[in-house]
Each structure stands twice: as C-alpha cells, then as structure tokens.
Design an enzyme around this catalytic site. Structure first.
Site, PDB file in Angstrom:
ATOM      1  N   ASP A 126       0.859  -1.186   0.000  1.00  0.00           N
ATOM      2  CA  ASP A 126       0.000   0.000   0.000  1.00  0.00           C
ATOM      3  C   ASP A 126       0.896   1.237   0.000  1.00  0.00           C
ATOM      4  O   ASP A 126       1.583   1.500   0.981  1.00  0.00           O
ATOM      5  CB  ASP A 126      -0.901  -0.027   1.246  1.00  0.00           C
ATOM      6  CG  ASP A 126      -1.993   1.027   1.198  1.00  0.00           C
ATOM      7  OD1 ASP A 126      -1.854   2.002   0.441  1.00  0.00           O
ATOM      8  OD2 ASP A 126      -2.991   0.857   1.927  1.00  0.00           O
ATOM      9  N   ARG A 128      -0.026   4.458  -0.439  1.00  0.00           N
ATOM     10  CA  ARG A 128      -0.777   5.726  -0.326  1.00  0.00           C
ATOM     11  C   ARG A 128      -0.183   6.672   0.711  1.00  0.00           C
ATOM     12  O   ARG A 128       0.273   6.241   1.761  1.00  0.00           O
ATOM     13  CB  ARG A 128      -2.243   5.445   0.015  1.00  0.00           C
ATOM     14  CG  ARG A 128      -3.021   4.925  -1.169  1.00  0.00           C
ATOM     15  CD  ARG A 128      -4.420   4.512  -0.806  1.00  0.00           C
ATOM     16  NE  ARG A 128      -4.468   3.239  -0.104  1.00  0.00           N
ATOM     17  CZ  ARG A 128      -5.588   2.628   0.249  1.00  0.00           C
ATOM     18  NH1 ARG A 128      -6.756   3.165  -0.021  1.00  0.00           N
ATOM     19  NH2 ARG A 128      -5.534   1.460   0.873  1.00  0.00           N
TER      20      ARG A 128
END
Ligand SMILES: Nc1nc2c(ncn2[C@@H]2O[C@H](COP(=O)(O)OP(=O)(O)OP(=O)(O)O)[C@@H](O)[C@H]2O)c(=O)[nH]1
Ligand SMILES: [Zn+2]
Length: 194
Positions: A126, A128
């Site tokens: 991930d 982000r």
C-alpha cells in the site's frame, strides 16, 4: 506534499447538490477533490469518507473490488444526514497508478493475491500518502470526523494530521463472487476490519 486550494463550485448528484472543492499538488501535478454537503466548518464532527481513486470500480463498474459500491454508499449516507465530506484522493491502485494496477490484475489472474501482485511488481502492499488531508481539513475548517472506513490506516492518517476521529463507521458493501479473494486479502494481510 504541498496541496493548494484552487476553486469551489456546486456539484449536483442523484443524492443532492454537493459543493466540490478542487486542490492541486504542486509536487506531482495531481488534482484532488473534496465533495461537501452542509456546513462542515462549524466545529461539530463531520461524517467523512476518504476514497482512493479506482477508475475501474468507480467509473467502469468493475466487480473486482468494492470501490464503486462504497463510493455510492458514502455519498448516500452523507446525503441522508444532510452534512458531510467525501475526500476523493487520486491514489489510483493504492498509489501505484492505473497501468501498474492492470499489471497487478494480470498477475492476480494468474493466481497472485493483491499484496503478492504488488510485491512482484516491486511495490509495497500500500503506497498511499495521506499527508495532504491536513491542508484540505484546514481549508475546510474540519477538526473532527466520524470516519466511514474499514481501514485502520485511514484513522491513523487523520489522527496524525491533528484531526480527531471521534468514531469509525464500517463501510461494508458491494461483496460479490469476483471480489471475495480481494476482500479476504484485505482482512487477512492488510489489516482491514470486517
Ligand atoms: N494495487 C492494487 N490496488 C487495488 C487493487 N484493487 C483495488 N485497488 C485500489 O485500492 C484502492 C482502494 O483501497 P481498498 O484497499 O479497497 O480500501 P481502503 O480504501 O483501504 O479501505 P476502505 O476505506 O475500508 O474502503 C483504490 O485506489 C483502488 O484502485 C489491486 O488489486 N491492486
Ligand atoms: Zn476498486
């Protein structure tokens, strides 16, 4: 990450007439929006959703994930309350971009799960970055949220930016046979709360 506010206007939707606020990230040219309904700057906790861009799910009806269904459910809930904010962040593919997400889907078609596929492409599970939330909340005078998410990282993201999460509201919708493995990986490997 340095986002700056650009402009706001009305945005009529099937669920109500929202305000859309545009923000630009001068570091990478990415354009993000926040949809708000009602007075979100009055100091009371704001029903909020941080939605990561998913062109395939949000715009093209893909059943590989639950994004389109979550987007609709969040806007419906905000409209029901008559007040809230939806942060639509351009973090396609958990931050790896659309072309790499398609590469990851291809690897998943061959048996990898969503995390393994990212790793095979040389990315973290991930990628982000939520630091842009701070400036957006500051601009909109949002200091407390009731957050619709199953992802504990998003709760931490707000807390880290000095925005209090007074409540986490689960957002479970859009399950289907095509996304069963994807949802299982989210709870098994990515820490999502189902
Ligand atoms: N890399 C990658 N990204 C994906 C995949 N499927 C969906 N995405 C992206 O994942 C993001 C949505 O994140 P999710 O992990 O589904 O959910 P979340 O936003 O973390 O958590 P919730 O707030 O509970 O919805 C969007 O940017 C999608 O484009 C996949 O298989 N691989
Ligand atoms: Zn999706």
């Amino acid at each position: 990450m340095a986002v700056s506010f650009v402009e706001s206007s009305k945005l009529p939707t099937p669920w109500g007439v929202f305000d859309i606020h545009g923000f630009e990230d001068s570091d990478n040219g990415k354009e993000h929006v926040v949809l708000t309904l009602g007075d979100v700057g009055d100091g009371e906790p704001v029903l909020a959703r941080v939605h990561s861009e998913c062109l395939t799910g949000d715009g093209l009806f893909s059943m590989r994930c639950d994004c389109g269904s979550q987007l609709r459910a969040a806007l419906e809930k905000i409209a029901e309350e008559g007040r809230g904010a939806l942060f639509y962040l351009r973090q396609e593919g958990r931050g790896i971009g659309l072309m790499n997400k398609i590469r990851a889907y291809k690897l998943q078609d061959a048996g990898a799960d969503t995390v393994e596929a990212n790793e095979q492409l040389g990315f973290g599970a991930d990628m982000r970055d939520y630091s842009l939330l701070e400036m957006m909340c500051e601009h909109l005078h949002i200091t407390k949220v009731r957050l619709m998410t199953n992802n504990p990282r998003k709760v931490k993201a707000f807390t880290d930016q000095g925005v209090e999460v007074v409540e986490r509201l689960p957002l479970q919708t859009g399950q289907n046979p095509h996304n069963a493995k994807y949802l299982a990986t989210k709870s098994g490997k990515l820490g999502h709360l189902f």
